[in-house]
Design a protein around this motif. Structure first.
Motif, PDB file in Angstrom:
ATOM      1  N   GLU A 263       0.878  -1.299   0.017  1.00 31.21           N
ATOM      2  CA  GLU A 263      -0.120   0.108  -0.098  1.00 31.21           C
ATOM      3  C   GLU A 263       0.914   1.285  -0.020  1.00 31.21           C
ATOM      4  OE1 GLU A 263      -4.129  -1.114   2.201  1.00 31.21           O
ATOM      5  OE2 GLU A 263      -2.259  -1.075   3.476  1.00 31.21           O
ATOM      6  N   VAL A 264       1.861   1.086   0.649  1.00 36.78           N
ATOM      7  CA  VAL A 264       2.818   2.399   0.872  1.00 36.78           C
ATOM      8  C   VAL A 264       3.448   2.633  -0.646  1.00 36.78           C
ATOM      9  CG1 VAL A 264       5.242   3.241   1.576  1.00 36.78           C
ATOM     10  CG2 VAL A 264       3.556   1.914   3.192  1.00 36.78           C
ATOM     11  N   VAL A 265       4.041   1.562  -1.532  1.00 34.16           N
ATOM     12  CA  VAL A 265       4.561   1.578  -2.649  1.00 34.16           C
ATOM     13  C   VAL A 265       3.265   2.317  -3.671  1.00 34.16           C
ATOM     14  CG1 VAL A 265       5.495   0.694  -4.580  1.00 34.16           C
ATOM     15  CG2 VAL A 265       6.265  -0.162  -2.198  1.00 34.16           C
ATOM     16  N   PHE A 266       2.016   1.553  -3.662  1.00 33.54           N
ATOM     17  CA  PHE A 266       1.154   2.021  -4.615  1.00 33.54           C
ATOM     18  C   PHE A 266       0.731   3.293  -4.441  1.00 33.54           C
ATOM     19  CE2 PHE A 266       1.053  -2.633  -5.630  1.00 33.54           C
ATOM     20  CZ  PHE A 266       1.293  -2.465  -6.826  1.00 33.54           C
ATOM     21  N   GLY A 267       0.373   3.684  -3.165  1.00 35.07           N
ATOM     22  CA  GLY A 267       0.179   4.959  -2.703  1.00 35.07           C
ATOM     23  C   GLY A 267       1.058   6.211  -3.302  1.00 35.07           C
ATOM     24  N   LYS A 268       2.334   5.822  -2.958  1.00 30.91           N
ATOM     25  CA  LYS A 268       3.301   6.904  -3.374  1.00 30.91           C
ATOM     26  C   LYS A 268       3.500   6.937  -4.956  1.00 30.91           C
ATOM     27  CE  LYS A 268       6.616   6.967   0.349  1.00 30.91           C
ATOM     28  NZ  LYS A 268       7.166   8.204   0.219  1.00 30.91           N
ATOM     29  N   PHE A 269       3.166   5.622  -5.726  1.00 30.32           N
ATOM     30  CA  PHE A 269       3.396   5.639  -7.122  1.00 30.32           C
ATOM     31  C   PHE A 269       2.053   6.726  -7.612  1.00 30.32           C
ATOM     32  CE2 PHE A 269       1.631   3.592 -10.831  1.00 30.32           C
ATOM     33  CZ  PHE A 269       2.816   3.596 -11.818  1.00 30.32           C
ATOM     34  N   LEU A 270       0.907   6.155  -7.021  1.00 26.07           N
ATOM     35  CA  LEU A 270      -0.185   7.234  -7.505  1.00 26.07           C
ATOM     36  C   LEU A 270       0.038   8.562  -7.419  1.00 26.07           C
ATOM     37  CD1 LEU A 270      -2.696   5.651  -8.418  1.00 26.07           C
ATOM     38  CD2 LEU A 270      -3.884   5.937  -6.418  1.00 26.07           C
ATOM     39  N   GLY A 271       0.703   8.855  -6.130  1.00 28.19           N
ATOM     40  CA  GLY A 271       0.903  10.320  -5.945  1.00 28.19           C
ATOM     41  C   GLY A 271       1.713  10.863  -6.745  1.00 28.19           C
ATOM     42  N   HIS A 272       2.992  10.296  -7.179  1.00 26.61           N
ATOM     43  CA  HIS A 272       3.943  10.711  -7.978  1.00 26.61           C
ATOM     44  C   HIS A 272       3.113  10.899  -9.378  1.00 26.61           C
ATOM     45  CE1 HIS A 272       7.226   9.831  -5.152  1.00 26.61           C
ATOM     46  NE2 HIS A 272       7.171  10.989  -5.152  1.00 26.61           N
ATOM     47  N   LEU A 273       2.430   9.967 -10.007  1.00 29.02           N
ATOM     48  CA  LEU A 273       2.003   9.844 -11.053  1.00 29.02           C
ATOM     49  C   LEU A 273       1.077  10.982 -11.205  1.00 29.02           C
ATOM     50  CD1 LEU A 273       1.830   8.034 -13.445  1.00 29.02           C
ATOM     51  CD2 LEU A 273      -0.081   6.748 -12.736  1.00 29.02           C
ATOM     52  N   ALA A 274       0.193  11.260 -10.287  1.00 27.72           N
ATOM     53  CA  ALA A 274      -0.743  12.432 -10.280  1.00 27.72           C
ATOM     54  C   ALA A 274      -0.008  13.896 -10.399  1.00 27.72           C
ATOM     55  CB  ALA A 274      -1.635  12.568  -8.935  1.00 27.72           C
ATOM     56  N   ILE A 275       1.340  14.008  -9.925  1.00 29.75           N
ATOM     57  CA  ILE A 275       1.988  15.009 -10.095  1.00 29.75           C
ATOM     58  C   ILE A 275       2.516  15.170 -11.571  1.00 29.75           C
ATOM     59  CG2 ILE A 275       4.232  16.070  -9.207  1.00 29.75           C
ATOM     60  CD1 ILE A 275       3.658  15.012  -6.425  1.00 29.75           C
ATOM     61  N   LEU A 276       3.076  13.938 -12.005  1.00 25.38           N
ATOM     62  CA  LEU A 276       3.646  13.879 -13.326  1.00 25.38           C
ATOM     63  C   LEU A 276       2.314  14.487 -14.345  1.00 25.38           C
ATOM     64  CD1 LEU A 276       5.425  10.959 -13.560  1.00 25.38           C
ATOM     65  CD2 LEU A 276       6.289  12.967 -14.195  1.00 25.38           C
ATOM     66  N   ALA A 277       1.123  13.707 -14.114  1.00 25.16           N
ATOM     67  CA  ALA A 277       0.099  13.905 -15.055  1.00 25.16           C
ATOM     68  C   ALA A 277      -0.232  15.343 -14.986  1.00 25.16           C
ATOM     69  CB  ALA A 277      -0.983  13.021 -14.645  1.00 25.16           C
TER      70      ALA A 277
END
Lengths: 304, 275
Positions: free
Chosen positions: B99-113
């Protein structure tokens, strides 16, 4: 008393290095326990084992009846942890930080924010970024997050290191309050001195092994450390009768006699000394300090 | 799922607070605007729709910049938090490591998007403001360019987490991340080109070429955006794209695989790691 934490024959090895070796103890509800040992003695490793962050090489760890390393985190919901030298993201404010942790623990935000007052974090500091916090403020914020969701077990890793005495005092007051509510509080420390009167029980850890476990009075009894008695004589050249009673008295140039006395001989000796009050002009009794006690246990383990 | 969103929310919050979001958006917007104005000069009156030219220039920009931004964001995610000591506290909460990894991934993806959408969107807005007419086909290509840019970002973010999960120190993770960027963005294509030259015009089996192109996510991205429609005529990719038998769905699937595999391995390694 019901057991909240159970360690049975727990060992942790990294390669050939044994960090924790065959430690067994149980912690109970409403108990305050001090885990005392040097830096690197294995205190933090024991706490990490209880948190399930690392798995034991041997033995069994149970927290609220669950294996913390595999369980579905029900136990962690009721567990508060304050790491040694706690750190937070510097850019976020205290309020944002606590809200984040409250969400993870499914704690109501309003209830979480009451904790600021409880740990004594000033309202004007709450909305400032953590970057601007002093060590004490950071520690208060750390304590606030540990108290989220009224934990049944609190694991505090060197909670008072680097705190000023006033803060330390309010910190222990808070712990006393929690103990009254049936919380198991485990604090690790490398100094026994400040724990006097604060804990029910002390577990001394050295090189990953629990070398003593009991109340401070128990430990004192086991250790049988001598009390230091020094007597100032009213006249320089007198040799009192009690001074040749088998004890080793040292006399210094001010006419002060000093000796180390075992606990069982302390009271009879004091009786003798004070029988002839005209002979003495001063009397000092120095009980062994907790540091002496601690040093004693470390020594006995080395010679074992 | 709620934990994942909480972590993602915190990443976004941190990203806005430490100006990452602002900086990357401005950087992409600045470069996109420059390219869309300067880049139109050499084409003169070729007659292609202006947005197609911008798509070609922005795709080339993406290949250099988006992987770099994604790696910079992600290489620190695990090992950095471990070093700062915040991971220890986080993992004492009732939250799984995946959950930590996927959460961070989702957050960073949102920033990139966000950065890609608004950065590149600025270029499109500028073209419209300049009074150019844009066909619906070009809009579609532009939209798919932005979407695939985010996907390329996702690939390199996932690779970044993998380096972050493996590395024992932040600086090591940073070094590996730069190496990966250099390899995929610069070295790989040069080596491939060299190999093609060395083959001296002998036909390379299509299957092998496909495989070589799919093995580099930036090449997959290139094929996806430069290999089709009006853009292929403007870029050098037309020849290769015709040669390779890869359809857009296959390419998108390849990028998805390039994202999920490193992310999965990163989660696995992180779960085994002892703090």
């Amino acid at each position: 008393m019901n057991e909240t934490v159970k360690m049975a024959g727990v060992s942790k090895r990294y390669g050939n290095a044994t960090v924790v070796g065959d430690v067994s103890f149980g912690l109970h509800a409403g108990e305050t326990i001090a885990l005392v040992g040097h830096n690197g003695a294995g205190k933090t490793t024991l706490i990490k084992l209880m948190l399930g962050l690392i798995r034991p090489t041997d033995g069994l760890v149970r927290v609220l009846g669950e294996n913390p390393a595999t369980g579905d985190f029900v136990a962690r919901q009721r567990l508060g942890y304050l790491p040694e030298s706690v750190s937070f993201n510097m850019a976020l404010s205290g309020r944002e930080t606590l809200r984040f942790y409250a969400r993870l623990k499914r704690v109501d935000i309003a209830a979480a924010e009451e904790l600021f007052e409880r740990v004594g974090l000033a309202p004007e500091a709450v909305d400032r970024p953590v970057r601007t916090y002093s060590k004490g403020m950071r520690q208060r914020l750390g304590l606030a997050q540990a108290l989220l969701g009224t934990p049944r077990i609190l694991l505090l890793d060197e909670p008072t290191s680097g705190l000023d005495p006033a803060l330390r005092r309010s910190f222990y007051d808070l712990i006393t309050e929690l103990r009254g509510k049936g919380t198991t509080v485990l604090l690790s420390s490398h100094a026994l001195t400040e724990l006097e009167g604060r804990t029910d029980r002390v577990i001394i850890i050295n090189n990953g092994v629990a070398i003593a476990d009991g109340t401070l009075d128990d430990l004192r009894r086991i250790a049988r450390l001598p009390t230091r008695i020094s007597v100032k004589l009213s006249q320089m050249d007198v040799a009192p009768r009690w001074a040749n009673g088998g004890m080793k008295w040292c006399r210094n140039e001010d006419g002060v006699l000093a000796a180390e006395v075992l606990p069982d001989r302390k009271v009879p000796l004091l009786h003798d000394i004070t029988a002839d009050a005209a002979l003495i002009s001063g009397l000092t009794i120095t009980e062994p300090t907790l540091d002496d006690l601690y040093a004693h246990f470390l020594r006995t383990q080395v010679t074992k | 799922m709620r934990n994942v969103l909480t972590i993602a929310g915190k990443e976004i919050q941190e990203g806005t607070r430490n100006r990452w979001v602002l900086a990357t958006t401005l950087l992409l917007a600045g470069l996109a605007l420059t390219l869309s104005f300067l880049g139109s000069a050499p084409t003169g009156n070729v007659g292609v729709n202006k947005l197609d030219v911008v798509i070609v220039s922005l795709s080339s920009l993406t290949i250099f910049l988006v992987p770099l931004i994604a790696l910079l964001l992600s290489h620190d995610a695990i090992v950095g938090e471990m070093e700062r000591g915040t991971m220890l506290l986080l993992l004492s909460y009732p939250i799984g490591r995946s959950e930590v990894v996927f959460g961070k991934f989702l957050g960073h993806l949102a920033i990139l998007a966000f950065a890609t959408l608004f950065g590149y969107g600025a270029a499109a807005a500028a073209i419209i403001a300049a009074g150019n007419e844009i066909g619906s086909g070009s809009w579609q290509a532009f939209a798919s360019m932005i979407a695939s840019s985010v996907l390329l970002g996702a690939v390199f973010a996932a690779i970044g987490y993998l380096t972050s999960a493996v590395a024992s120190e932040r600086t090591t993770a940073g070094g590996i991340a730069i190496g990966i960027w250099l390899f995929f963005v610069l070295i790989y294509d040069m080596a491939l080109l060299g190999a093609l030259v060395a083959a001296q015009g002998r036909a390379i089996p299509t299957g092998l070429l496909d495989l070589l192109l799919l093995a580099n996510p930036t090449d997959v991205y290139r094929l996806l955006n430069l290999g089709s429609r009006g853009a292929s005529a403007l870029s050098a990719m037309g020849g290769i794209a015709d040669h390779a038998g890869l359809s857009p769905p296959v390419l998108v699937a390849a990028l998805a695989l390039w994202t999920l595999t490193p992310l999965g391995v990163a989660t696995l390694i992180f779960s085994r790691r002892e703090l």
